[in-house]
Design an enzyme around this catalytic site. Structure first.
Site, PDB file in Angstrom:
ATOM      1  N   ASN A  90      66.044  47.355 -13.849  1.00  0.00           N
ATOM      2  CA  ASN A  90      65.090  48.429 -14.123  1.00  0.00           C
ATOM      3  C   ASN A  90      65.209  48.889 -15.568  1.00  0.00           C
ATOM      4  O   ASN A  90      66.310  48.936 -16.139  1.00  0.00           O
ATOM      5  CB  ASN A  90      65.239  49.592 -13.135  1.00  0.00           C
ATOM      6  CG  ASN A  90      66.628  50.186 -13.078  1.00  0.00           C
ATOM      7  OD1 ASN A  90      67.618  49.496 -13.270  1.00  0.00           O
ATOM      8  ND2 ASN A  90      66.706  51.477 -12.805  1.00  0.00           N
ATOM      9  N   GLU A 119      62.672  44.669  -9.648  1.00  0.00           N
ATOM     10  CA  GLU A 119      62.006  43.584  -8.918  1.00  0.00           C
ATOM     11  C   GLU A 119      60.826  43.040  -9.714  1.00  0.00           C
ATOM     12  O   GLU A 119      60.607  41.831  -9.796  1.00  0.00           O
ATOM     13  CB  GLU A 119      61.482  44.089  -7.566  1.00  0.00           C
ATOM     14  CG  GLU A 119      62.552  44.549  -6.603  1.00  0.00           C
ATOM     15  CD  GLU A 119      62.932  46.020  -6.738  1.00  0.00           C
ATOM     16  OE1 GLU A 119      62.910  46.556  -7.875  1.00  0.00           O
ATOM     17  OE2 GLU A 119      63.245  46.629  -5.708  1.00  0.00           O
ATOM     18  N   CYS A 121      56.642  47.587  -5.595  1.00  0.00           N
ATOM     19  CA  CYS A 121      57.336  46.289  -5.693  1.00  0.00           C
ATOM     20  C   CYS A 121      57.072  45.429  -4.471  1.00  0.00           C
ATOM     21  O   CYS A 121      56.967  44.201  -4.576  1.00  0.00           O
ATOM     22  CB  CYS A 121      58.833  46.496  -5.899  1.00  0.00           C
ATOM     23  SG  CYS A 121      59.203  47.097  -7.562  1.00  0.00           S
ATOM     24  N   GLU A 131      63.830  52.030 -17.907  1.00  0.00           N
ATOM     25  CA  GLU A 131      63.159  53.337 -17.870  1.00  0.00           C
ATOM     26  C   GLU A 131      62.619  53.744 -19.236  1.00  0.00           C
ATOM     27  O   GLU A 131      62.892  53.099 -20.256  1.00  0.00           O
ATOM     28  CB  GLU A 131      64.146  54.385 -17.336  1.00  0.00           C
ATOM     29  CG  GLU A 131      64.579  54.062 -15.916  1.00  0.00           C
ATOM     30  CD  GLU A 131      65.450  55.128 -15.281  1.00  0.00           C
ATOM     31  OE1 GLU A 131      65.950  56.027 -15.990  1.00  0.00           O
ATOM     32  OE2 GLU A 131      65.634  55.038 -14.042  1.00  0.00           O
ATOM     33  N   CYS A 175      60.485  48.854 -12.415  1.00  0.00           N
ATOM     34  CA  CYS A 175      61.527  48.491 -11.457  1.00  0.00           C
ATOM     35  C   CYS A 175      62.080  47.085 -11.726  1.00  0.00           C
ATOM     36  O   CYS A 175      61.368  46.210 -12.239  1.00  0.00           O
ATOM     37  CB  CYS A 175      60.967  48.493 -10.041  1.00  0.00           C
ATOM     38  SG  CYS A 175      60.471  50.099  -9.423  1.00  0.00           S
ATOM     39  N   CYS A 235      60.692  49.718  -3.490  1.00  0.00           N
ATOM     40  CA  CYS A 235      59.594  50.697  -3.441  1.00  0.00           C
ATOM     41  C   CYS A 235      58.298  49.994  -3.032  1.00  0.00           C
ATOM     42  O   CYS A 235      58.197  48.761  -3.049  1.00  0.00           O
ATOM     43  CB  CYS A 235      59.439  51.394  -4.792  1.00  0.00           C
ATOM     44  SG  CYS A 235      58.537  50.433  -6.018  1.00  0.00           S
TER      45      CYS A 235
END
Ligand code: THU
Length: 135
Positions: free
Chosen positions: A43, A56, A92, A45, A54, A89
């Site tokens: 990830n 993934e 994803c 940010e 994210c 999430c």
């Protein structure tokens, strides 16, 4: 699955590169390809929170932008510093449904390196499919 141990190990290692100064929540992901290659992501940010990405999706976009496709991917693994295994999430899951084969194995890993294996198609029933576009 051949190379399963390496896939899990690489997803766990991928957390090391996590750029997560705002949440301090590290996530790693890895995709195992037919030829044994493993491509990773973590990830990343941003101070403008909505721009964060994210692990993934970083991983799968990395796979595709390296010239591989779903047919080349035999396994996918996600690792988080969670007590229970990490559950991806919704965004994803949608991306995984399109960019992985529906029978692809997904390994969900917790902070103790314990894991659960699920098939992609179980993660998001009735997901939005591109074949309705242009109907
Ligand atoms: N995150 C992931 O990388 N994958 C998930 O499936 C859930 C959340 C990241 C996004 C953000 O950087 C941090 O975890 C906290 O939400």
């Amino acid at each position: 699955m051949k190379h399963q141990d390496e896939l899990l190990r690489e997803a766990i290692l991928a957390k090391v590169n996590s750029y997560s100064p705002y949440s301090s929540f590290r996530v790693g992901a890895a995709a195992l390809l037919k030829d044994g290659t493993i491509i990773k992501g973590c990830n990343v940010e941003n101070a403008s929170f909505g721009l964060s990405m994210c692990a993934e999706r970083v991983c799968l976009f990395n796979v595709y932008s390296s010239g591989y496709h779903k047919e080349d991917i035999v396994g996918f693994a996600i690792s988080g510093d969670t007590d229970d295994v990490i559950y991806p999430c919704g965004a994803c899951r949608q991306v995984m449904c399109e960019l992985l084969n529906e029978t692809c194995s997904v390994f969900l890993i917790n902070k103790k390196d314990e894991y659960k294996e699920v098939k992609v198609k179980r993660l998001l029933p009735f997901y939005f499919k591109g074949d309705v576009l242009g109907e």
